[in-house]
Design a protein around this motif. Structure first.
Motif, PDB file in Angstrom:
ATOM      1  N   ALA A 119     -37.072  50.042 -67.757  1.00 45.38           N
ATOM      2  CA  ALA A 119     -36.428  49.175 -68.748  1.00 45.38           C
ATOM      3  C   ALA A 119     -37.436  48.209 -69.369  1.00 45.38           C
ATOM      4  O   ALA A 119     -37.442  47.983 -70.576  1.00 45.38           O
ATOM      5  CB  ALA A 119     -35.285  48.404 -68.099  1.00 45.38           C
ATOM      6  N   ARG A 120     -38.293  47.665 -68.545  1.00 44.33           N
ATOM      7  CA  ARG A 120     -39.303  46.729 -69.036  1.00 44.33           C
ATOM      8  C   ARG A 120     -40.596  47.420 -69.427  1.00 44.33           C
ATOM      9  O   ARG A 120     -41.482  46.783 -70.000  1.00 44.33           O
ATOM     10  CB  ARG A 120     -39.605  45.682 -67.968  1.00 44.33           C
ATOM     11  CG  ARG A 120     -38.421  44.811 -67.591  1.00 44.33           C
ATOM     12  CD  ARG A 120     -38.844  43.769 -66.579  1.00 44.33           C
ATOM     13  NE  ARG A 120     -37.749  42.878 -66.231  1.00 44.33           N
ATOM     14  CZ  ARG A 120     -37.850  41.862 -65.382  1.00 44.33           C
ATOM     15  NH1 ARG A 120     -39.017  41.618 -64.802  1.00 44.33           N
ATOM     16  NH2 ARG A 120     -36.810  41.101 -65.114  1.00 44.33           N
ATOM     17  N   SER A 121     -40.710  48.716 -69.082  1.00 48.16           N
ATOM     18  CA  SER A 121     -41.957  49.461 -69.294  1.00 48.16           C
ATOM     19  C   SER A 121     -43.127  48.687 -68.680  1.00 48.16           C
ATOM     20  O   SER A 121     -44.157  48.456 -69.313  1.00 48.16           O
ATOM     21  CB  SER A 121     -42.204  49.701 -70.791  1.00 48.16           C
ATOM     22  OG  SER A 121     -43.245  50.642 -70.978  1.00 48.16           O
ATOM     23  N   GLU A 122     -42.936  48.358 -67.403  1.00 48.02           N
ATOM     24  CA  GLU A 122     -43.880  47.482 -66.718  1.00 48.02           C
ATOM     25  C   GLU A 122     -44.184  48.033 -65.330  1.00 48.02           C
ATOM     26  O   GLU A 122     -43.300  48.566 -64.659  1.00 48.02           O
ATOM     27  CB  GLU A 122     -43.263  46.084 -66.615  1.00 48.02           C
ATOM     28  CG  GLU A 122     -44.161  45.013 -66.064  1.00 48.02           C
ATOM     29  CD  GLU A 122     -43.474  43.659 -66.104  1.00 48.02           C
ATOM     30  OE1 GLU A 122     -43.705  42.905 -67.066  1.00 48.02           O
ATOM     31  OE2 GLU A 122     -42.683  43.376 -65.173  1.00 48.02           O
ATOM     32  N   MET A 123     -45.430  47.891 -64.905  1.00 45.81           N
ATOM     33  CA  MET A 123     -45.853  48.379 -63.597  1.00 45.81           C
ATOM     34  C   MET A 123     -46.357  47.208 -62.761  1.00 45.81           C
ATOM     35  O   MET A 123     -46.994  46.283 -63.278  1.00 45.81           O
ATOM     36  CB  MET A 123     -46.957  49.433 -63.722  1.00 45.81           C
ATOM     37  CG  MET A 123     -46.574  50.627 -64.569  1.00 45.81           C
ATOM     38  SD  MET A 123     -47.757  51.990 -64.466  1.00 45.81           S
ATOM     39  CE  MET A 123     -47.306  52.674 -62.867  1.00 45.81           C
TER      40      MET A 123
END
Length: 217
Positions: A119-123
């Motif tokens: 959803a946040r395109s975050e790692m």
């Protein structure tokens, strides 16, 4: 047919049924995990078939070393024993890169965690005192260091370096995330594959020096 033979045949048949079932269950669970909104990668040795294959190969190498020692003690030192021991030692030596790779990888990523929030395109990469968060759009390219395809356990170990903006880099081993996992969670990015004889970590040169004299890197 003796009872021992019947037990052996039954055990082989059970293994032939159970092992493919375990592998298929593992693949199904991995597919389900990769489809989640938040994908979390952690290392569990008992779920890793490569780990058990590595242990099996290591025990085989130790058995070859023991056989060379027993042969020398029983037959004494002569031309035949020296040649036979040399062959056994060479075969044994080829069995140990996998356990060395596993040990180096476990020291790096054995207690790490990699999470990808779709959803946040975050790692987020967490490892001991490190807590590193970055957006997927910050990944400029991915370089996968993979070994040559062989039947040895050492071919199961690879690592990737994520090249981020501002010249930052993140090294992640296959204990956490392999090539298939990267393709599943990352957007289309520039990727490069570098083949090596063994995928030694750049921070661990001692094993490379030990195993490189007789192996092309």
């Amino acid at each position: 047919m003796s009872p021992e033979t019947e037990i052996g045949i039954a055990a082989l048949l059970l293994l032939a049924v159970v092992l493919p079932l375990v592998l298929s269950i593992g693949e199904y669970r991995q597919t389900q995990k990769l489809a989640q909104p938040v994908v979390r990668f952690v290392y569990r040795p008992w779920r890793d078939m490569s780990f058990w294959w590595t242990l099996l190969q290591t025990f085989y190498g130790l058995a070859l070393l023991a056989a060379a020692g027993v042969m020398t003690v029983r037959l004494g030192v002569d031309a035949f024993t020296c040649i036979a021991d040399a062959v056994l030692l060479l075969l044994a030596w080829r069995c140990f890169p996998a356990i060395c790779l596993w040990w180096a990888y476990w020291q790096w990523d054995g207690r790490a965690c990699l999470c990808f929030d779709r959803a946040r395109s975050e790692m987020t990469y967490t490892n001991r005192a490190i807590n590193f968060t970055f957006a997927a759009v910050e990944i400029e390219r991915l370089v996968q260091y993979t070994p040559a395809t062989t039947r040895t356990a050492s071919s199961d170990y690879s690592y990737a370096i994520l090249h981020l903006t501002n010249t930052r880099e993140l090294l992640v081993t296959s204990l956490l995330c392999d090539a298939i996992d990267w393709l599943s969670v990352l957007p289309a990015i520039k990727a490069e594959v570098i083949n090596q004889r063994f995928a030694w970590l750049p921070t661990n040169p001692k094993f490379r020096r030990f195993f490189s004299p007789f192996s092309k890197q």
